[in-house]
Design a protein around this motif. Structure first.
Motif, PDB file in Angstrom:
ATOM      1  N   ASN A 142     -64.461   0.952 -35.187  1.00 44.82           N
ATOM      2  CA  ASN A 142     -63.527   2.954 -34.968  1.00 44.82           C
ATOM      3  C   ASN A 142     -63.450   3.356 -36.071  1.00 44.82           C
ATOM      4  OD1 ASN A 142     -62.359   4.097 -32.319  1.00 44.82           O
ATOM      5  ND2 ASN A 142     -60.345   3.706 -33.548  1.00 44.82           N
ATOM      6  N   ARG A 143     -63.867   3.464 -36.464  1.00 41.35           N
ATOM      7  CA  ARG A 143     -63.739   3.899 -38.680  1.00 41.35           C
ATOM      8  C   ARG A 143     -64.937   5.052 -38.277  1.00 41.35           C
ATOM      9  NH1 ARG A 143     -62.613  -0.535 -42.730  1.00 41.35           N
ATOM     10  NH2 ARG A 143     -60.691  -0.971 -41.778  1.00 41.35           N
ATOM     11  N   ILE A 144     -64.045   6.238 -39.202  1.00 37.78           N
ATOM     12  CA  ILE A 144     -64.569   6.644 -39.079  1.00 37.78           C
ATOM     13  C   ILE A 144     -65.971   7.133 -40.142  1.00 37.78           C
ATOM     14  CG2 ILE A 144     -64.810   9.765 -40.198  1.00 37.78           C
ATOM     15  CD1 ILE A 144     -62.125   9.571 -38.811  1.00 37.78           C
ATOM     16  N   MET A 145     -67.095   7.527 -39.791  1.00 35.98           N
ATOM     17  CA  MET A 145     -68.363   7.260 -40.461  1.00 35.98           C
ATOM     18  C   MET A 145     -68.382   8.586 -41.507  1.00 35.98           C
ATOM     19  SD  MET A 145     -71.213   5.239 -37.955  1.00 35.98           S
ATOM     20  CE  MET A 145     -72.223   5.313 -39.436  1.00 35.98           C
ATOM     21  N   ASP A 146     -68.502   9.953 -41.245  1.00 36.11           N
ATOM     22  CA  ASP A 146     -68.388  11.680 -41.331  1.00 36.11           C
ATOM     23  C   ASP A 146     -68.038  12.528 -40.206  1.00 36.11           C
ATOM     24  OD1 ASP A 146     -67.885  13.178 -42.947  1.00 36.11           O
ATOM     25  OD2 ASP A 146     -69.989  12.422 -44.171  1.00 36.11           O
ATOM     26  N   ALA A 147     -67.442  13.705 -40.858  1.00 38.88           N
ATOM     27  CA  ALA A 147     -67.130  14.540 -39.946  1.00 38.88           C
ATOM     28  C   ALA A 147     -68.149  15.496 -40.590  1.00 38.88           C
ATOM     29  CB  ALA A 147     -65.771  14.122 -40.082  1.00 38.88           C
ATOM     30  N   LEU A 148     -68.659  16.803 -38.900  1.00 40.63           N
ATOM     31  CA  LEU A 148     -69.129  17.978 -40.235  1.00 40.63           C
ATOM     32  C   LEU A 148     -67.207  18.923 -40.602  1.00 40.63           C
ATOM     33  CD1 LEU A 148     -71.293  20.088 -39.158  1.00 40.63           C
ATOM     34  CD2 LEU A 148     -69.409  20.948 -37.306  1.00 40.63           C
ATOM     35  N   ARG A 149     -66.658  19.130 -40.019  1.00 37.79           N
ATOM     36  CA  ARG A 149     -66.009  19.208 -40.589  1.00 37.79           C
ATOM     37  C   ARG A 149     -64.839  18.374 -41.559  1.00 37.79           C
ATOM     38  NH1 ARG A 149     -63.358  24.252 -37.219  1.00 37.79           N
ATOM     39  NH2 ARG A 149     -62.357  24.887 -39.417  1.00 37.79           N
ATOM     40  N   ARG A 150     -64.533  17.876 -42.611  1.00 39.02           N
ATOM     41  CA  ARG A 150     -64.094  16.475 -43.203  1.00 39.02           C
ATOM     42  C   ARG A 150     -61.859  17.182 -42.826  1.00 39.02           C
ATOM     43  NH1 ARG A 150     -66.849  13.172 -48.284  1.00 39.02           N
ATOM     44  NH2 ARG A 150     -68.758  12.643 -46.540  1.00 39.02           N
ATOM     45  N   VAL A 151     -61.084  16.804 -42.901  1.00 39.07           N
ATOM     46  CA  VAL A 151     -59.873  17.168 -42.981  1.00 39.07           C
ATOM     47  C   VAL A 151     -58.879  15.961 -44.120  1.00 39.07           C
ATOM     48  CG1 VAL A 151     -57.621  17.628 -41.715  1.00 39.07           C
ATOM     49  CG2 VAL A 151     -59.404  17.585 -40.925  1.00 39.07           C
ATOM     50  N   PRO A 152     -58.579  17.042 -45.058  1.00 38.74           N
ATOM     51  CA  PRO A 152     -58.165  15.667 -46.161  1.00 38.74           C
ATOM     52  C   PRO A 152     -56.596  16.063 -46.878  1.00 38.74           C
ATOM     53  CG  PRO A 152     -58.398  17.911 -47.082  1.00 38.74           C
ATOM     54  CD  PRO A 152     -59.428  18.176 -45.546  1.00 38.74           C
ATOM     55  N   TYR A 153     -55.662  15.077 -46.517  1.00 43.49           N
ATOM     56  CA  TYR A 153     -54.522  14.410 -46.010  1.00 43.49           C
ATOM     57  C   TYR A 153     -53.864  16.411 -46.426  1.00 43.49           C
ATOM     58  CZ  TYR A 153     -55.257   9.547 -46.193  1.00 43.49           C
ATOM     59  OH  TYR A 153     -55.895   8.312 -45.805  1.00 43.49           O
ATOM     60  N   SER A 154     -54.596  16.526 -47.648  1.00 44.49           N
ATOM     61  CA  SER A 154     -53.676  18.297 -48.667  1.00 44.49           C
ATOM     62  C   SER A 154     -53.558  18.778 -46.685  1.00 44.49           C
ATOM     63  CB  SER A 154     -54.143  18.913 -49.406  1.00 44.49           C
ATOM     64  OG  SER A 154     -55.734  18.990 -49.077  1.00 44.49           O
ATOM     65  N   VAL A 155     -54.562  18.960 -46.264  1.00 40.08           N
ATOM     66  CA  VAL A 155     -54.461  19.558 -44.738  1.00 40.08           C
ATOM     67  C   VAL A 155     -53.407  19.291 -44.090  1.00 40.08           C
ATOM     68  CG1 VAL A 155     -56.084  20.856 -43.472  1.00 40.08           C
ATOM     69  CG2 VAL A 155     -56.843  20.745 -45.786  1.00 40.08           C
ATOM     70  N   SER A 156     -53.535  17.837 -43.488  1.00 44.44           N
ATOM     71  CA  SER A 156     -53.649  17.521 -42.259  1.00 44.44           C
ATOM     72  C   SER A 156     -52.642  16.115 -42.810  1.00 44.44           C
ATOM     73  CB  SER A 156     -53.949  17.582 -41.175  1.00 44.44           C
ATOM     74  OG  SER A 156     -53.584  16.590 -39.937  1.00 44.44           O
ATOM     75  N   LYS A 157     -51.560  16.018 -42.226  1.00 43.58           N
ATOM     76  CA  LYS A 157     -51.048  14.273 -42.917  1.00 43.58           C
ATOM     77  C   LYS A 157     -51.136  13.749 -41.961  1.00 43.58           C
ATOM     78  CE  LYS A 157     -48.419  15.070 -47.099  1.00 43.58           C
ATOM     79  NZ  LYS A 157     -47.287  15.316 -48.141  1.00 43.58           N
ATOM     80  N   VAL A 158     -50.791  14.195 -40.650  1.00 44.86           N
ATOM     81  CA  VAL A 158     -50.728  13.898 -39.350  1.00 44.86           C
ATOM     82  C   VAL A 158     -51.793  12.906 -38.494  1.00 44.86           C
ATOM     83  CG1 VAL A 158     -50.068  13.984 -37.377  1.00 44.86           C
ATOM     84  CG2 VAL A 158     -48.982  14.596 -38.134  1.00 44.86           C
TER      85      VAL A 158
END
Length: 574
Positions: free
Chosen positions: A137-153
């Motif tokens: 259930n781990r993320i291998m990668d995403a089309l649009r990465r969302v870093p902590y600076s964008v979303s801490k939630v």
């Protein structure tokens, strides 16, 4: 938005019935927000389009051609490594959310079976496509990465555990009974459609308004009946894909929208409906983002030319007094013996006037009569030369604006590849500074796009001025038919046939009108003539031609017709 949980359910059902057990044969990433999967299933080829575009997120089957970049992005390469050649085990919607999971079974480099999951999240600006390792259930990668600076939630980064978006505290519309349904409304507050959206998962504003409209005014139970009837249809996957144009706006949904008064179009599948609704929107938006600098530069140049033409026309109007200067010089020469040095003016009979009225001519007292006459001749020659120069400059500025307008129109209708050719053309013409491109390759031949009429006749369309020139002056034969919107910037269109039917001529004219500045107009005039009557003047700018012996017909551009032509492939030889 129209793409709510119900529409997600409808498209998911289409995918489930057609893709489960299918093999993913190809993976492409046309842009940073799009993925295209080619899937062989049940003896048929399917093309699944997935978009995480912030304004146009969706997933659907498509038949439209897509750009296949020569150098695939990193996420595309990852997908090719882990899911290309793998088989689809399941397609499911997460509750009534706009989240769809595609479970994929494949093998790794060691030949061991591995399970992956492609999570498609249609969540407006935060839409995404995420590849998961299903076992961990781990993320291998995403089309649009969302870093902590964008979303801490909910950051979306490789190696993190996958988490669903925050749950909405709403009721499942498929699990509610009549009593619970009716007791949850504040009937005095009104806006029952808004209350429906706030209470139930997967219901967007469009279907909520439809439910309230079908319920009408009367007993509260009518609201339940309207709601229950539609929910039962959706439970049993009884969808009616519909697109509506009402009051200048476009809508789509998975059932009939009786509350909207306008033109209703019905489709065999939700994917076909979405294809019709979104056709070209994301492409044009993406190209517009890549061409903002060009559009701004060309628009500024056009506005500068318009101001220049306005000033020059005023000067030309003032220089129309030039003949008066010549007449005064001739009268002074004729009556020179009546003029004395030191005179500040003289009144002479104007023999150019039928009544020979006297005309007052101002003189310089310090000059002789002959010198005063020469002064008027010099003014005449100067204004005459100025008028000629101004008229030439007006013509040049007008030609430039005609060219700039044609380029602006072509930019609106171009793909990213065609935009690059337009940029190169503008560099060659001196309108923009030549850019330094790393690893600059040999320029590609400006190949026009090919389409086919219903009877199989080949129709070629130039999507920029280089393609227009190549199509009209090199590729086309003298007996081919050439089309272009009359006095309107647009593409060159050529029918590759000596004999053409009236239907093919109308299809080609529709293409010419659609790929022009008059795309949104009706009854657009389109000239057509054989190629032998089309000429390019010496030294003319790219795309400019003159022609004669043309005929004109009037057509209304129709997006559905264009889309059908784009889908058509070369007919098979008998």
């Amino acid at each position: 938005m129209s793409f709510d949980g119900i529409v997600t359910r409808a498209v998911t059902h289409e995918l489930t019935t057609k893709l489960v057990g299918g093999r993913i044969s190809k993976v492409y990433q046309p842009s940073d927000t799009e993925i295209v999967l080619y899937i062989r299933s049940q003896g048929q080829n399917h093309k699944l389009y997935i978009s995480a575009h912030p304004a146009y997120p969706r997933f659907q089957f498509t038949e439209s051609p897509a750009d296949h970049p020569k150098e695939p992005p990193m996420f595309c390469m990852l997908l090719r490594k882990h899911i290309e050649g793998s088989f689809i085990q399941a397609v499911r919607q997460v509750g009534m959310e706009r989240i769809v999971q595609i479970d994929i079974r494949g093998v790794n480099e060691l030949g061991d079976e591995v399970l992956r999951r492609l999570s498609i999240e249609i969540l407006g600006r935060t839409s995404n496509v995420i590849l998961l390792d299903l076992e961990t259930n781990r993320i291998m990668d995403a089309l649009r990465r969302v870093p902590y600076s964008v979303s801490k939630v909910r950051p979306v980064l490789p190696g993190r555990d996958y988490e669903y978006p925050p749950a909405q505290e709403k009721l499942d519309p498929f699990a509610v009974d009549e009593t619970t349904f009716l007791s949850g409304f504040d009937y005095l507050a009104g806006r029952l459609d808004k209350q429906l959206v706030n209470r139930f998962l997967g219901l967007g504003p469009l279907i909520a308004k439809e439910i309230v409209f079908r319920a009408g005014i009367g007993e509260r139970k009518n609201l339940w009946n309207a709601f229950h009837q539609l929910i039962e249809e959706f439970r049993n996957h009884q969808y009616q894909a519909t697109r509506v144009e009402a009051e200048g706006k476009h809508y789509f949904y998975a059932t009939r929208l009786t509350h909207l008064a306008g033109e209703h179009l019905h489709f065999e599948s939700m994917s076909e409906c979405l294809e019709s609704f979104y056709y070209g929107k994301a492409d044009r938006d993406r190209v517009r983002g890549q061409t903002l600098d060009l559009i701004k530069r060309l628009t500024n140049e056009r506005e500068k030319n318009e101001k220049k033409i306005e000033i020059l026309r005023k000067e030309v109007a003032e220089s129309d007094l030039v003949e008066e200067e010549r007449i005064k010089g001739e009268l002074l020469t004729t009556y020179m013996h009546e003029i004395q040095r030191g005179d500040s003016f003289v009144r002479l009979a104007n023999y150019y006037d039928p009544e020979e009225k006297q005309i007052e001519i101002q003189l310089d007292p310090l000059l002789s009569p002959s010198e005063n006459a020469q002064r008027y001749y010099k003014r005449y020659n100067k204004r005459k030369a100025s008028k000629k120069y101004n008229l030439e400059q007006i013509a040049i500025a007008g030609d430039e604006n005609q060219y700039l307008e044609s380029v602006l129109v072509l930019l609106e209708n171009s793909s990213l590849k065609e935009v690059e050719q337009i940029r190169e053309e503008l560099e060659e013409e001196g309108w923009v500074r030549t850019q330094r491109r790393p690893n600059r390759k040999k320029k590609e031949k400006p190949n026009p796009i090919s389409m086919y009429a219903k009877d199989g006749t080949l129709i070629l369309v130039g999507k920029n001025n280089k393609q227009n020139d190549y199509l009209t002056h090199q590729l086309a034969h003298n007996s081919d038919t050439w089309l272009h919107t009359k006095d309107i910037p647009g593409s060159h269109v050529v029918i590759r046939s000596k004999e053409i039917s009236e239907e093919t001529l109308l299809e080609a004219a529709t293409l010419a009108a659609y790929y022009s500045k008059a795309r949104e107009s009706s009854q657009v005039p389109v000239d057509y003539v054989t190629i032998k009557h089309v000429k390019k003047p010496a030294g003319a700018r790219p795309g400019f031609v003159i022609y004669e012996n043309q005929q004109t017909l009037y057509v209304t551009p129709d997006e559905n017709t264009i889309r059908e032509m784009v889908k058509r492939t070369k007919p098979k030889a008998n």
